[in-house]
Design an enzyme around this catalytic site. Structure first.
Site, short mmCIF file in Angstrom:
data_model
loop_
_atom_site.label_atom_id
_atom_site.label_comp_id
_atom_site.label_asym_id
_atom_site.label_seq_id
_atom_site.Cartn_x
_atom_site.Cartn_y
_atom_site.Cartn_z
N HIS A 123 36.09 40.39 40.47
CA HIS A 123 36.11 39.05 39.88
C HIS A 123 34.78 38.32 40.05
CE1 HIS A 123 37.21 37.60 44.03
NE2 HIS A 123 36.51 36.55 43.64
N ASP A 153 40.33 44.91 42.70
CA ASP A 153 39.34 43.83 42.75
C ASP A 153 38.06 44.29 43.44
OD1 ASP A 153 38.32 41.37 42.10
OD2 ASP A 153 39.04 40.39 43.91
N GLY A 251 32.78 31.72 47.19
CA GLY A 251 31.41 32.19 47.44
C GLY A 251 31.37 33.31 48.45
N ASN A 252 32.39 33.35 49.34
CA ASN A 252 32.51 34.46 50.27
C ASN A 252 33.00 35.74 49.59
OD1 ASN A 252 33.20 32.30 52.88
ND2 ASN A 252 31.94 34.11 53.25
N SER A 253 33.56 35.62 48.39
CA SER A 253 34.11 36.78 47.70
C SER A 253 33.08 37.90 47.59
CB SER A 253 34.58 36.39 46.29
OG SER A 253 35.68 35.53 46.35
N VAL A 310 57.08 57.22 40.97
CA VAL A 310 58.39 56.67 41.32
C VAL A 310 58.41 55.17 41.08
CG1 VAL A 310 58.95 58.39 43.07
CG2 VAL A 310 57.75 56.29 43.73
#
Length: 507
Positions: A123, A153, A251-253, A310
């Site tokens: 993202h 992600d 911003g830490n992402s 499954v």
């Protein structure tokens, strides 16, 4: 000050030695996995408990130079939303969706190799026209995307640089609840920031990747045409987050979650907050899951994911009552996908999966993360209950087109709508419910877009409901094909509607 100076000097000498060794072996290491390259880079490191010391100075000094600031820019709204946008409550805003992609945004990344491979979140870079990386020495370098995967992600980007500092990968399986950890990144557009906390939980699923998108897949449309009902959406995301109370903010992402020994154990991905800032719940993708995904990006540009095949529901007291069984732990198999690995191994509806590779299963993330680390053709041992007896099965994982693992419905693979070469897109007939939602009488939905082709270049969003092609109403793939040659003056015009309003594109 003297102590800090000694620490920095020791870190510099160790880094120089590692880079020197890497340069000597560089032709060979280029063919190694990220984990094997790490063994070369950090071969001389002494082994310490992953919990490390309570003093975080050494860990912060070792990691901070290899965590970078990622800046992205956008030409305009694409109509698509990132996992963070789809669940605005994680960043405040009361559930409102963003109407357009931001013109500029920022996040963090972690350098994995001295020659510029960097891991971040999907993202952070999704739909970006330009990606710029600010290194610890304040240099700005352009980056290109090597691979990205919305289901985990994760994204891998590459910059053209050498002799970069590197973070050592740890083992997220060894992470313990209550263990001290550091979050390193660039929150709120600040410079490098280090925060500390503990691991609050493991194998946490928060639903942020299970997007509540309107656009069905081709297989769901096929099901609709057969039954007249829209099938339940498949959840193909893999969520098994490490939860921490170390302060994580926007911003830490894409930044680093490290243990007190300075080892990378997770990639920070999300926060749970009604205000948009940290309230004590941060989530990171385990590095052991990321290793496999990142190696696939570098080898193939995409993820080669293996599936058991499954459908299952995690058991608790309520589910046990629903299924009229005594077991309240494990995964209750609600169906088995034909021709899947599970079907070949003899699994049946009503079986209860209790272990994977000997590890006890309590919830869906316990299974999904471990399967997410494997590839088609790999074998995995499941232990399950049938009629009160414990049995073992060795399952050979199948590829994307043979069924997957879902907590609700069996995945039937990727969308396979007919590709229109000129447009670089795939389509499926729109169901009545979707047409009613947008107040139109006809339409087809864009189910897939090929990178670099026309739809991609003019930012036609995936999920858009196309109503006319060159002025002609369309209800099927054949209608689209028939309408394309009728363009006037060599121009093709596409009209439709999506979550952000009406669209008209000419090219």
């Amino acid at each position: 000050m003297k102590r800090i100076g000694l620490i920095v000097l020791a870190a510099f000498i160790g880094g120089a030695a590692a880079i020197g060794g890497y340069k000597l072996l560089e032709p060979k290491t280029a063919q190694l996995s990220f984990q094997d390259q790490q063994k070369v880079l950090f071969a001389s490191n002494s082994k310490i408990s992953s919990a490390g010391a309570v003093d975080f100075v050494e860990a912060a000094a070792a990691v901070s130079p290899a965590v970078v600031h990622i800046r992205t820019s956008y030409s305009g709204g694409s109509g698509e939303s990132s996992p963070m946008d789809m669940f605005d409550e994680f960043f405040g805003g009361g559930g409102r969706r963003m109407q357009r992609a931001p013109r500029a945004a920022s996040g963090s990344g972690v350098i994995l190799t001295p020659d510029g491979y960097i891991v971040t979140n999907n993202h952070v870079v999704e739909n970006a026209d330009k990606i710029e990386v600010v290194l610890s020495d304040r240099r700005k370098v352009s980056a290109k995307v090597i691979g990205k995967d919305p289901n985990t992600d994760l994204a891998l980007i590459k910059v053209d640089a050498t002799d970069l500092p590197v973070v050592k990968m740890g083992n997220s399986d060894n992470v313990q609840i209550g263990e001290w950890v550091l979050a390193v990144g660039f929150p709120l557009d600040l410079q490098t920031t280090v925060t500390a906390g503990i691991v609050s939980a493991k194998a946490r699923s928060i639903g942020i990747l299970a997007r509540t998108q309107d656009q069905p897949t081709q297989q769901e449309y096929d099901e609709y045409q057969r039954t007249g009902k829209l099938p339940t959406r498949t959840n193909s995301s893999i969520e098994s987050f490490i939860q921490t109370d170390a302060a994580i903010n926007p911003g830490n992402s894409g930044g680093a979650l490290v243990n007190a020994n300075g080892e990378l154990i997770g990639i920070n991905a999300a926060i749970a907050s009604q205000t948009g800032t940290n309230v004590g719940y941060g989530f990171a993708i385990p590095i052991n899951l990321a290793k496999k995904i990142l190696d696939d990006f570098r080898k193939f540009g995409t993820v080669k994911r293996g599936y058991i095949g499954v459908m299952f529901a995690p058991l608790d007291a309520d589910q046990a009552e629903k299924f009229q069984i005594k077991e309240n732990t494990g995964l209750y198999v609600t169906d088995v996908v034909p021709s899947s690995g599970a079907a070949a191994a003899g699994l049946q509806k009503g079986d209860i999966i209790k272990k994977v590779e000997g590890a006890v299963i309590y919830d869906s993330p316990d299974l999904q993360e471990k399967i997410g680390r494997l590839s088609p053709g790999d074998k995995v041992q499941l232990t399950y209950l049938r009629d009160g007896s414990e049995k073992n099965a060795t399952i050979t994982l199948k590829g994307d087109n043979t069924g997957g693992v879902s907590t609700k419905t069996a995945s039937t693979g990727k969308a396979t709508g007919a590709s229109i070469g000129k447009l670089g897109a795939s389509f499926a007939p729109a169901p009545a419910a979707l047409k009613a939602k947008y107040g139109v009488k006809n339409g087809v939905v864009v189910t897939d877009i090929q990178e670099g082709k026309v739809f991609d270049s003019i930012d036609i969003p995936k999920g858009m409901l196309i109503t006319t092609v060159n002025g002609k109403p369309v209800n099927s793939i054949k209608d689209v094909e028939d309408a394309l040659p009728s363009s006037k003056n060599g121009m093709t015009t596409i009209s439709g509607v999506g979550p952000n309003g009406n669209y008209t594109f000419s090219f």
